[in-house]
Each structure stands twice: as C-alpha cells, then as structure tokens.
Write a protein that holds these residues in place. Sequence first.
Motif, PDB file in Angstrom:
ATOM      1  N   SER A  10       9.951 -16.870 -22.530  1.00 26.96           N
ATOM      2  CA  SER A  10       9.144 -17.291 -23.672  1.00 26.96           C
ATOM      3  C   SER A  10       7.680 -16.965 -23.409  1.00 26.96           C
ATOM      4  N   LYS A  11       7.086 -16.185 -24.291  1.00 23.84           N
ATOM      5  CA  LYS A  11       5.669 -15.854 -24.151  1.00 23.84           C
ATOM      6  C   LYS A  11       4.820 -17.120 -24.146  1.00 23.84           C
ATOM      7  N   VAL A  33       3.173 -13.324 -18.908  1.00 22.29           N
ATOM      8  CA  VAL A  33       3.940 -12.295 -19.593  1.00 22.29           C
ATOM      9  C   VAL A  33       5.317 -12.853 -19.935  1.00 22.29           C
ATOM     10  N   GLY A  34       5.732 -12.628 -21.165  1.00 22.59           N
ATOM     11  CA  GLY A  34       7.041 -13.117 -21.566  1.00 22.59           C
ATOM     12  C   GLY A  34       7.408 -12.657 -22.952  1.00 22.59           C
ATOM     13  N   GLY A  35       8.644 -12.900 -23.287  1.00 22.79           N
ATOM     14  CA  GLY A  35       9.166 -12.492 -24.576  1.00 22.79           C
ATOM     15  C   GLY A  35       9.709 -11.082 -24.526  1.00 22.79           C
ATOM     16  N   ILE A  41      12.944 -14.074 -27.526  1.00 20.61           N
ATOM     17  CA  ILE A  41      13.128 -14.529 -26.152  1.00 20.61           C
ATOM     18  C   ILE A  41      13.621 -13.359 -25.298  1.00 20.61           C
ATOM     19  N   GLY A  42      13.047 -13.215 -24.113  1.00 21.42           N
ATOM     20  CA  GLY A  42      13.479 -12.166 -23.193  1.00 21.42           C
ATOM     21  C   GLY A  42      12.340 -11.757 -22.284  1.00 21.42           C
ATOM     22  N   THR A  43      12.571 -10.720 -21.495  1.00 17.32           N
ATOM     23  CA  THR A  43      11.530 -10.145 -20.647  1.00 17.32           C
ATOM     24  C   THR A  43      11.653  -8.632 -20.689  1.00 17.32           C
ATOM     25  N   VAL A  44      10.520  -7.966 -20.463  1.00 18.14           N
ATOM     26  CA  VAL A  44      10.469  -6.508 -20.520  1.00 18.14           C
ATOM     27  C   VAL A  44       9.765  -6.018 -19.261  1.00 18.14           C
ATOM     28  N   ALA A  70      14.688 -12.479 -15.691  1.00 15.12           N
ATOM     29  CA  ALA A  70      13.263 -12.307 -15.408  1.00 15.12           C
ATOM     30  C   ALA A  70      13.087 -11.798 -13.987  1.00 15.12           C
ATOM     31  N   VAL A  71      13.928 -12.260 -13.080  1.00 13.99           N
ATOM     32  CA  VAL A  71      13.898 -11.775 -11.697  1.00 13.99           C
ATOM     33  C   VAL A  71      14.239 -10.290 -11.680  1.00 13.99           C
ATOM     34  N   MET A  72      15.307  -9.924 -12.361  1.00 13.42           N
ATOM     35  CA  MET A  72      15.736  -8.532 -12.389  1.00 13.42           C
ATOM     36  C   MET A  72      14.636  -7.633 -12.959  1.00 13.42           C
ATOM     37  N   ASN A  73      14.053  -8.014 -14.079  1.00 12.84           N
ATOM     38  CA  ASN A  73      13.008  -7.191 -14.685  1.00 12.84           C
ATOM     39  C   ASN A  73      11.736  -7.178 -13.850  1.00 12.84           C
ATOM     40  N   ALA A  74      11.440  -8.280 -13.167  1.00  7.92           N
ATOM     41  CA  ALA A  74      10.288  -8.304 -12.266  1.00  7.92           C
ATOM     42  C   ALA A  74      10.523  -7.372 -11.086  1.00  7.92           C
TER      43      ALA A  74
END
Length: 126
Positions: A10-11, A33-35, A41-44, A70-74
């Motif tokens: 969530s941003k 950073v979020g959304g 909802i998500g991460t990029v 979020a861990v994976m995208n980070a």
Amino acid sequence: MVGLAVVSHSKRAAEGIAEIAAEMGGDTRIEAVGGDGQGGIGTVSDDIEAALAAADDGDGVVVLVDLGSAVMNAEVAIETADAEAVIADAPVLEGAVNAAVAATSPTATLDTVREQAEDARDIDKL
C-alpha cells in the motif's frame, strides 16, 4: 549516511510508516514506495529501484518490507540497482523506526542499521 526504503503493498501505508520513522531519523533519507503503480495494491521492482537510488547518498540503503512479494520485488530491485542495499528481516514499522534512529549515528554502517532494524523483532508492546 545510510538511507532507508520502506516498501509496502500500500502506497499510503509506506508513506505513513516513512513519516513516523522520519520523526526519529533526523536527516536520514527515507523513501516510501508501494502500490502497483496504477493506484492498486502491490509492489513494482522498478519503483523500488528508484526509491533505492533516491535514498542512497553513498553509504547504502536498508530496505524494510511488509509481505512476501515485496521481498521478492525488493530483491530484484537490489540486483539491478546501483545502490548497495540490504533487506532487514524486521517488522516494517518498528524496524523502520529503529533503523532511522540508528542511521543518525555518525558511525552507522549498512550492517549496524540493518541489525538495529532487526532488533525490533524483540520489542514487546505490552
């Protein structure tokens, strides 16, 4: 100075956590950073990579994350970023506050800030 990146699905949550941490973090660079980039909802990973670049002043970035993807995208963002960064295995809010305080130390390193964030796992609330 070690910077911080707060990554949430969530941003608004990321911004709120960063705002709270900033109260304790002095001049620490804290990026939220979020959304999913479209208001959902998500991460990029590209957005996370941009946050790493914005938070880094040469001493690296400690990344606080909320949930699994979020861990994976980070991790993807860290692999492709120019900034040195590590993910703290910590509760996102308490870890961000601990990390922000630790980052204000003139002797702070990427490892010491990450360790302080991870120490938040042991904070009792009652």
